[in-house]
Motif scaffolding. Structure first.
Motif, PDB file in Angstrom:
ATOM      1  N   LEU A   7       0.794  -1.210   0.000  1.00  0.00           N
ATOM      2  CA  LEU A   7       0.000   0.000   0.000  1.00  0.00           C
ATOM      3  C   LEU A   7       0.839   1.278   0.000  1.00  0.00           C
ATOM      4  O   LEU A   7       0.385   2.324  -0.459  1.00  0.00           O
ATOM      5  CB  LEU A   7      -0.965   0.002   1.193  1.00  0.00           C
ATOM      6  CG  LEU A   7      -2.025  -1.105   1.170  1.00  0.00           C
ATOM      7  CD1 LEU A   7      -2.803  -1.121   2.471  1.00  0.00           C
ATOM      8  CD2 LEU A   7      -2.965  -0.927  -0.007  1.00  0.00           C
ATOM      9  N   SER A   8       2.056   1.210   0.500  1.00  0.00           N
ATOM     10  CA  SER A   8       2.895   2.412   0.521  1.00  0.00           C
ATOM     11  C   SER A   8       3.645   2.618  -0.789  1.00  0.00           C
ATOM     12  O   SER A   8       4.229   3.669  -1.007  1.00  0.00           O
ATOM     13  CB  SER A   8       3.892   2.341   1.676  1.00  0.00           C
ATOM     14  OG  SER A   8       4.811   1.290   1.459  1.00  0.00           O
ATOM     15  N   GLN A  23      -6.741   5.728  -3.988  1.00  0.00           N
ATOM     16  CA  GLN A  23      -5.645   6.241  -3.161  1.00  0.00           C
ATOM     17  C   GLN A  23      -6.109   6.448  -1.721  1.00  0.00           C
ATOM     18  O   GLN A  23      -5.387   6.126  -0.785  1.00  0.00           O
ATOM     19  CB  GLN A  23      -5.103   7.539  -3.751  1.00  0.00           C
ATOM     20  CG  GLN A  23      -4.334   7.327  -5.034  1.00  0.00           C
ATOM     21  CD  GLN A  23      -3.847   8.639  -5.643  1.00  0.00           C
ATOM     22  OE1 GLN A  23      -4.242   9.713  -5.221  1.00  0.00           O
ATOM     23  NE2 GLN A  23      -2.987   8.519  -6.647  1.00  0.00           N
ATOM     24  N   ALA A  24      -7.337   6.955  -1.512  1.00  0.00           N
ATOM     25  CA  ALA A  24      -7.871   7.135  -0.163  1.00  0.00           C
ATOM     26  C   ALA A  24      -8.090   5.782   0.507  1.00  0.00           C
ATOM     27  O   ALA A  24      -7.829   5.615   1.708  1.00  0.00           O
ATOM     28  CB  ALA A  24      -9.174   7.923  -0.219  1.00  0.00           C
ATOM     29  N   LEU A  34      -4.763   4.547   1.600  1.00  0.00           N
ATOM     30  CA  LEU A  34      -4.292   5.261   2.781  1.00  0.00           C
ATOM     31  C   LEU A  34      -4.967   4.697   4.033  1.00  0.00           C
ATOM     32  O   LEU A  34      -4.314   4.478   5.050  1.00  0.00           O
ATOM     33  CB  LEU A  34      -4.576   6.766   2.645  1.00  0.00           C
ATOM     34  CG  LEU A  34      -4.110   7.620   3.823  1.00  0.00           C
ATOM     35  CD1 LEU A  34      -2.596   7.523   3.968  1.00  0.00           C
ATOM     36  CD2 LEU A  34      -4.540   9.060   3.628  1.00  0.00           C
ATOM     37  N   ILE A  62      -3.346   1.437   4.826  1.00  0.00           N
ATOM     38  CA  ILE A  62      -2.037   1.596   5.472  1.00  0.00           C
ATOM     39  C   ILE A  62      -2.216   1.871   6.960  1.00  0.00           C
ATOM     40  O   ILE A  62      -1.523   1.288   7.802  1.00  0.00           O
ATOM     41  CB  ILE A  62      -1.230   2.727   4.801  1.00  0.00           C
ATOM     42  CG1 ILE A  62      -0.772   2.289   3.405  1.00  0.00           C
ATOM     43  CG2 ILE A  62      -0.024   3.116   5.640  1.00  0.00           C
ATOM     44  CD1 ILE A  62      -0.095   3.384   2.608  1.00  0.00           C
ATOM     45  N   ILE A  63      -3.181   2.732   7.292  1.00  0.00           N
ATOM     46  CA  ILE A  63      -3.416   3.051   8.707  1.00  0.00           C
ATOM     47  C   ILE A  63      -3.902   1.819   9.458  1.00  0.00           C
ATOM     48  O   ILE A  63      -3.418   1.502  10.555  1.00  0.00           O
ATOM     49  CB  ILE A  63      -4.417   4.225   8.822  1.00  0.00           C
ATOM     50  CG1 ILE A  63      -3.781   5.503   8.285  1.00  0.00           C
ATOM     51  CG2 ILE A  63      -4.882   4.414  10.265  1.00  0.00           C
ATOM     52  CD1 ILE A  63      -4.737   6.670   8.155  1.00  0.00           C
ATOM     53  N   SER A  87      -1.082  -0.610   9.899  1.00  0.00           N
ATOM     54  CA  SER A  87      -0.127  -0.126  10.905  1.00  0.00           C
ATOM     55  C   SER A  87      -0.637  -0.395  12.312  1.00  0.00           C
ATOM     56  O   SER A  87       0.126  -0.821  13.188  1.00  0.00           O
ATOM     57  CB  SER A  87       0.124   1.370  10.721  1.00  0.00           C
ATOM     58  OG  SER A  87       0.681   1.620   9.454  1.00  0.00           O
TER      59      SER A  87
END
Length: 179
Positions: free
Chosen positions: A28-29, A42-43, A46, A49-50, A53
């Motif tokens: 994703l990064s 893209q959203a 993001l 990714i959050i 994480s």
């Protein structure tokens, strides 16, 4: 055995979630090339990714919990004498309280709880009485017996003994049969 199995499952779970999260973060990064075409994708990436994480951080925490060693904590009261250290378990003191309280006539079904404070031991006794004796007299006798016996036996000061009378039971009455 169940504790070992739980730790093994936690270890495998945290390791597998950790690997999945690292791969998801890399994908994703953009560290691993992937074509993004729209702003919505893209959203979404993001948000991914959050989420990955956060799952990675949880996984690391679970991994740590699965491999750390537990410290065996025994509830005991430590005393230092001129000859060395003495440790008396709280369970031992509870048993001493029950032994002392059971010496009082008319008291049954005893339970004890110990709290350690700076002033000494706070002892709570739960009892059932037979109802044949005065309850204030019984409780005073239980308090005195427990206080004196525990202090004398262990050498640890007792700051207070509280007695809770949970119930009154009637002694069984036997009818005599005359023929």
């Amino acid at each position: 055995m169940a504790k070992i199995l739980d730790r093994l499952m936690l270890f495998i779970y945290s390791l597998s979630i950790g690997v999945i999260c690292i791969v998801a973060i890399l994908l994703l990064s953009g560290a691993i090339p992937y074509d993004l075409t729209s702003a919505q994708e893209q959203a979404l990436f993001l948000g991914g990714i959050i989420a990955a994480s956060i799952l990675l951080l949880l996984s690391l925490r679970f991994f740590y919990l699965s491999i750390r060693r537990e410290r065996a904590t025994t509830n005991s009261i430590d005393q230092r004498t001129e000859y060395g250290d003495i440790q008396i378990s709280v369970e031992t003191i509870e048993n001493l309280c029950l032994k002392a309280a059971s010496r009082v006539r008319g008291v049954r079904d005893l339970k004890s709880r110990i709290k350690v404070s700076q002033a000494g031991l706070d002892i709570a006794i739960r009892a059932v009485v037979d109802g044949e004796e005065s309850i204030p007299g019984l409780t005073t006798e239980v308090q005195k017996q427990v206080h004196d016996f525990v202090e004398e036996t262990t050498g640890i000061p007792v700051s207070g003994v509280s007695v809770y009378i949970a119930n009154v039971v009637q002694a069984p009455s036997f009818k005599s049969r005359v023929e």
